[in-house]
Design an enzyme around this catalytic site. Structure first.
Site, short mmCIF file in Angstrom:
data_model
loop_
_atom_site.label_atom_id
_atom_site.label_comp_id
_atom_site.label_asym_id
_atom_site.label_seq_id
_atom_site.Cartn_x
_atom_site.Cartn_y
_atom_site.Cartn_z
N GLU A 181 0.82 -1.20 0.00
CA GLU A 181 0.00 0.00 0.00
C GLU A 181 0.86 1.26 0.00
OE1 GLU A 181 -1.94 -2.82 3.09
OE2 GLU A 181 -0.01 -2.60 2.06
N TRP A 213 23.02 -38.10 -12.69
CA TRP A 213 21.85 -37.24 -12.69
C TRP A 213 20.73 -37.97 -13.41
CZ3 TRP A 213 21.83 -32.91 -9.89
CH2 TRP A 213 23.04 -32.28 -9.59
N GLU A 247 14.00 -31.99 -0.80
CA GLU A 247 14.66 -32.70 -1.89
C GLU A 247 15.35 -33.97 -1.36
OE1 GLU A 247 17.01 -30.45 -4.64
OE2 GLU A 247 15.95 -28.58 -4.18
#
Length: 371
Positions: free
Chosen positions: A56, A175, A304
């Site tokens: 605001e 990975w 994770e």
């Protein structure tokens, strides 16, 4: 065009502005504000960073002309308490020559919760509440859980192969997905106060848990390890990099040997923060973890961790969102992210409101929790 339609349009603009504060304002909520006069937007603002001016105030400061008889649209009820770093917004608004104030949703904080609106009405303002209320509440789902339940908001993230495995039988997990998918994970990390793993993942992967790919904007999330510090070596990245003061361990409080106490003290001197949790049993319950983290003003976490930690949170129904990254790989024997003894198909975990995204040849499924 009806006023209600205009209200919706301007509140949508305020919501768009509010999202710009994502990842930077916690444990405060994301808030956006728009000043409108004669059907023209004359000011915009959002809460940009925790401890700085609220939406605001920023909207009023940005006004390009007099705000006499203007309408202020704000996604969340203006605050009216002093238990924070900035002055109450209601005090800043009370003497302004505004015509009307439109509020998207009431603040769930018990210190506000309608009191801000009541105060403004008592000051003579016309105040309307509830424009795009569901959208405004959804925007701050993490803040609302943190404030109301005194628990951190939980987003589970995992990567798996097409046959549902997170790690091979030897523990290898890097990975599963490609670099573009991993960049998406770093985008997720930016949104949350902390990234959480279990002790097993720390040992197997030695992660850094920072935000990379140029996405950090100067932010380093808390890097949290769940598990007993006994037996840990001190060479891990989290205990040695330049962000070591953003590393935390949460564990069951117990008595340690002189050698273990010395190692904990060494890590504390480096900057690691240890959060001992009292209770029964060797394992921490997810609810205990979330309460402990909330007491540290950690409002939201991205977990994770490995299969063990993920299974604990899923079985306890202590999660709010789940993201599964699926790569077109098959490894055979390995470990799944949900290691539960489900016997009947009707007992299977069914995810709510799933959404799908493709990154190269990988699928991301994002769904809501069951609690």
């Amino acid at each position: 065009m009806k006023d209600k339609t205009l209200d919706t349009i301007y509140m949508q603009e305020a919501l768009y502005l509010a999202r710009k504060g994502e990842g930077m304002v916690s444990p405060n909520p994301m808030v956006g504000a728009v000043l409108v006069k004669d059907s023209r937007v004359i000011g915009k603002g959002y809460h940009e960073r925790c401890g700085e001016a609220h939406a605001e105030i920023n909207a009023i400061k940005s006004a390009t002309e007099s705000i006499d008889n203007a309408t202020l649209y704000v996604t969340l009820e203006p605050c009216c308490h002093t238990n924070k770093k900035t002055p109450p917004c209601t005090e800043a608004l009370k003497d302004l020559p505004l015509k009307r104030i439109v509020v998207g949703a009431l603040d769930p904080n018990p210190e506000v919760a309608g009191k801000g609106v009541d105060y403004l009405r008592n000051q003579g303002f016309k105040v309307d509440v509830g424009v795009l209320a569901n959208d405004c509440h959804e925007l701050n789902a993490a803040f609302e859980k943190f404030i109301v339940e005194k628990k951190s908001y939980v987003h589970l993230k995992l990567a798996q192969t097409l046959d549902g495995k997170m790690v091979t039988s030897t523990g290898s997990s890097k990975w599963i997905t490609d670099e573009d998918a991993r960049k998406k994970v770093h985008e997720l990390r930016f949104k949350y106060d902390a990234v959480v793993i279990g002790k097993e993942t720390l040992i197997n992967d030695n992660p850094s848990l920072t935000i990379r790919y140029g996405l950090d904007k100067g932010k380093v999330p808390w890097r949290i390890v769940i598990g007993d510090p006994a037996g840990l070596e001190t060479h891990y990245n989290l205990f040695n990099d330049k962000y070591v003061s953003k590393t935390m361990m949460v564990f069951r409080k117990r008595k340690y040997s002189v050698t273990e106490e010395a190692k904990i003290k060494l890590l504390e001197e480096r900057g690691v923060k240890f959060i001992p949790v009292s209770g029964e049993g060797n394992w921490l319950k997810p609810s205990e973890i979330l309460t402990a983290l909330a007491s540290e003003k950690i409002g939201s976490i991205l977990i994770e961790g490995g299969p063990t930690l993920l299974t604990q949170f899923i079985e306890a129904k202590e999660y709010d969102k789940l993201s599964i990254f699926i790569a077109p790989k098959v490894i055979g024997n390995g470990r799944s992210f949900f290691e539960s003894d489900t016997e009947n198909m009707e007992e299977a975990l069914s995810l709510r409101n799933p959404r799908y995204e493709m990154i190269n040849n990988q699928i991301i499924i994002e769904a809501e929790g069951l609690n």
